[in-house]
Design a protein around this motif. Structure first.
Motif, PDB file in Angstrom:
ATOM      1  N   PHE A 195       0.829  -1.196   0.000  1.00 49.90           N
ATOM      2  CA  PHE A 195       0.000   0.000   0.000  1.00 49.90           C
ATOM      3  C   PHE A 195       0.869   1.254   0.000  1.00 49.90           C
ATOM      4  CE2 PHE A 195      -3.078  -2.894   2.424  1.00 49.90           C
ATOM      5  CZ  PHE A 195      -3.662  -3.332   1.257  1.00 49.90           C
ATOM      6  N   PHE A 196       1.889   1.254   0.845  1.00 52.47           N
ATOM      7  CA  PHE A 196       2.859   2.346   0.914  1.00 52.47           C
ATOM      8  C   PHE A 196       4.247   1.737   1.050  1.00 52.47           C
ATOM      9  CE2 PHE A 196      -0.882   4.629   2.682  1.00 52.47           C
ATOM     10  CZ  PHE A 196      -0.860   5.782   1.908  1.00 52.47           C
ATOM     11  N   SER A 197       5.103   1.940   0.057  1.00 53.62           N
ATOM     12  CA  SER A 197       6.452   1.376   0.133  1.00 53.62           C
ATOM     13  C   SER A 197       7.251   2.003   1.276  1.00 53.62           C
ATOM     14  CB  SER A 197       7.189   1.574  -1.192  1.00 53.62           C
ATOM     15  OG  SER A 197       7.295   2.943  -1.514  1.00 53.62           O
ATOM     16  N   PRO A 228      -3.198  -0.150  -3.424  1.00 52.47           N
ATOM     17  CA  PRO A 228      -1.773  -0.496  -3.508  1.00 52.47           C
ATOM     18  C   PRO A 228      -1.000   0.530  -4.340  1.00 52.47           C
ATOM     19  CG  PRO A 228      -3.108  -2.465  -3.785  1.00 52.47           C
ATOM     20  CD  PRO A 228      -4.056  -1.300  -3.786  1.00 52.47           C
ATOM     21  N   GLU A 229       0.215   0.807  -3.920  1.00 53.28           N
ATOM     22  CA  GLU A 229       1.005   1.886  -4.512  1.00 53.28           C
ATOM     23  C   GLU A 229       1.220   1.714  -6.018  1.00 53.28           C
ATOM     24  OE1 GLU A 229       5.483   3.079  -3.644  1.00 53.28           O
ATOM     25  OE2 GLU A 229       4.146   3.751  -2.035  1.00 53.28           O
ATOM     26  N   LEU A 230       1.546   0.503  -6.452  1.00 56.04           N
ATOM     27  CA  LEU A 230       1.778   0.290  -7.878  1.00 56.04           C
ATOM     28  C   LEU A 230       0.507   0.461  -8.695  1.00 56.04           C
ATOM     29  CD1 LEU A 230       4.284  -2.700  -7.850  1.00 56.04           C
ATOM     30  CD2 LEU A 230       4.708  -0.394  -8.702  1.00 56.04           C
ATOM     31  N   ILE A 231      -0.631   0.064  -8.121  1.00 63.24           N
ATOM     32  CA  ILE A 231      -1.902   0.238  -8.835  1.00 63.24           C
ATOM     33  C   ILE A 231      -2.283   1.719  -8.858  1.00 63.24           C
ATOM     34  CG2 ILE A 231      -4.324  -0.421  -8.933  1.00 63.24           C
ATOM     35  CD1 ILE A 231      -3.589  -3.008  -7.507  1.00 63.24           C
ATOM     36  N   SER A 232      -2.016   2.428  -7.762  1.00 63.99           N
ATOM     37  CA  SER A 232      -2.267   3.877  -7.732  1.00 63.99           C
ATOM     38  C   SER A 232      -1.436   4.572  -8.798  1.00 63.99           C
ATOM     39  CB  SER A 232      -1.915   4.444  -6.349  1.00 63.99           C
ATOM     40  OG  SER A 232      -2.750   3.914  -5.348  1.00 63.99           O
ATOM     41  N   ARG A 233      -0.196   4.118  -8.977  1.00 65.71           N
ATOM     42  CA  ARG A 233       0.666   4.692 -10.005  1.00 65.71           C
ATOM     43  C   ARG A 233       0.089   4.421 -11.394  1.00 65.71           C
ATOM     44  NH1 ARG A 233       6.522   2.333  -9.956  1.00 65.71           N
ATOM     45  NH2 ARG A 233       6.218   2.854  -7.750  1.00 65.71           N
TER      46      ARG A 233
END
Length: 398
Positions: free
Chosen positions: A187-189, A212-217
């Motif tokens: 969710f947050f690296s 999740p961070e990669l999906i948010s990106r």
């Protein structure tokens, strides 16, 4: 057998001059453009000289041969012909690409594609599958226009998504939330430092609502516009991704405690200068700001949403579905691109019907033309949610 960048599946009827959809001349132009961009394309219809009869009868293009070629392709793009037999063909294509872990893009062509019932039913079934990398694009423009939308998805190498696992510990909010806690670094690296000390400012609601961070990106990269309104910003996952993608962000959050968490997390990621934080109710403030696009992720009511057979617009916890519909309608009617994240049990036909009414100009005073695409939010081979993208940048006067 050589490996191809793209397997291009086309409707045989495109060879018929009376065909209402895109003609073979458009697809030939698409193939030329792909090859000018050094994309290696395999197209069965081209291989048999654009002969519709041979396309069906020639052993080279039997189902087994197609599956062999699919297995040796890095990406599959299909332009299925909307009709009574289309659903089974698309289902086969989806199953074969999911099984082989190959990205698939399905493009539904023609003026009637948006309203066709079979793909809506298929979308609902797809949304419940536990895997696959599939985007479905509805469009009414030319093949060339559609290719502009496909370019990044087809040409770019898929990012290697190495999942991270946080330090082993019990979830502080109870064992029912352990899955979310175990995935906190996804969710947050920057959730914690190397010693396991928490850096991210987050409460329980933030833990199970953040994307999740990669999906948010991925969402940030696919949402158009320079200035984006993050309508339900929460603790800031998507706002951070939007800012890191070079966009100016207006992040609206109603809860004052979560606003403080949002600001803290923006600072941790070094993007505070790119994000204007607004403490308020999105339904009271959205008309006060100038923005090009909006990201919508209204509250689902917590993890209990999974118990519903079908999640409807009225189930979002926003104080009334009329408010949400009015916000979506405002964006559609004012050429604001939309990214709308919804549960994987969402009633997509209901939302599609609502958008189509605006596309037809009902109550809007004009006809709004837009393209729709879907992207799956997937973590640990598990489909968590879908994000619907509506590109409303083209407007046609009535």
């Amino acid at each position: 057998m050589s490996e191809h960048d793209v397997f291009l599946a086309l409707p045989s009827k495109c060879c018929d001059s009376a065909f209402a959809g895109p003609h073979r001349s458009e697809f030939k132009a698409l193939l030329d453009e792909l090859r000018r961009n050094e994309v290696d394309v395999y197209c069965p219809l081209e291989e048999v000289g654009w002969n519709a009869t041979a396309y069906v009868d020639d052993p080279v293009v039997t189902m087994k041969s197609r599956l062999d070629q699919i297995s040796n392709s890095r990406h599959v793009v299909a332009f299925p012909q909307v009709g009574e037999h289309t659903s089974s063909g698309v289902t086969m294509l989806i199953a074969s690409t999911f099984e082989r872990d190959i990205p698939l893009t399905i493009v539904l062509c023609g003026e009637d594609a948006f309203a066709s019932e079979w793909q809506l039913a298929g979308l609902c079934g797809l949304s419940k599958q536990e895997g696959g990398d599939c985007a479905i694009i509805f469009y009414t423009g030319s093949v060339a226009h559609c290719w502009n939308k496909l370019r990044n998805r087809v040409c770019a190498e898929r990012e290697s998504r190495k999942l991270q696992v946080g330090s082993s510990s019990d979830c502080p909010w109870g064992e029912q939330y352990q899955w979310y806690w175990d995935n906190r670094l996804n969710f947050f690296s920057k959730w914690e430092d190397p010693d396991g000390n928490q850096l991210i400012d987050c409460d329980l609601t933030g833990l199970y609502t953040v994307k999740p961070e990669l999906i948010s990106r991925d969402i940030a990269e696919h949402l158009g516009g320079n200035t984006v309104l993050d309508a339900f910003a929460g603790v800031g996952g998507v706002s951070i991704a939007l800012a890191k993608a070079g966009k100016s962000v207006i992040a609206v959050e109603k809860d004052k405690k979560r606003v403080d968490m949002l600001k803290s997390n923006l600072s941790l990621y070094g993007v505070s200068d790119s994000v204007e934080v607004v403490n308020g109710d999105i339904f009271d403030v959205y008309e006060q700001y100038n923005f090009d696009s909006v990201y919508l992720d209204p509250p689902w009511g917590g993890p209990s949403y999974k118990s519903r057979d079908s999640f409807h617009m009225r189930h979002f916890k926003v104080g009334g579905v009329t408010k949400l519909r009015r916000l979506v309608g405002y964006c559609l009617n004012n050429n604001k691109d939309i990214a709308f994240t919804v549960p994987n049990n969402f009633d997509f036909p209901e939302f599609s019907t609502f958008c189509r009414k605006y596309a037809e100009g009902r109550g809007a005073g004009s006809s709004v033309s837009h393209n729709m695409s879907l992207r799956w939010g997937k973590l640990n081979d598990r489909v968590l949610f879908l994000t619907v993208f509506l590109d409303t940048t083209r407007r046609v006067a009535k």
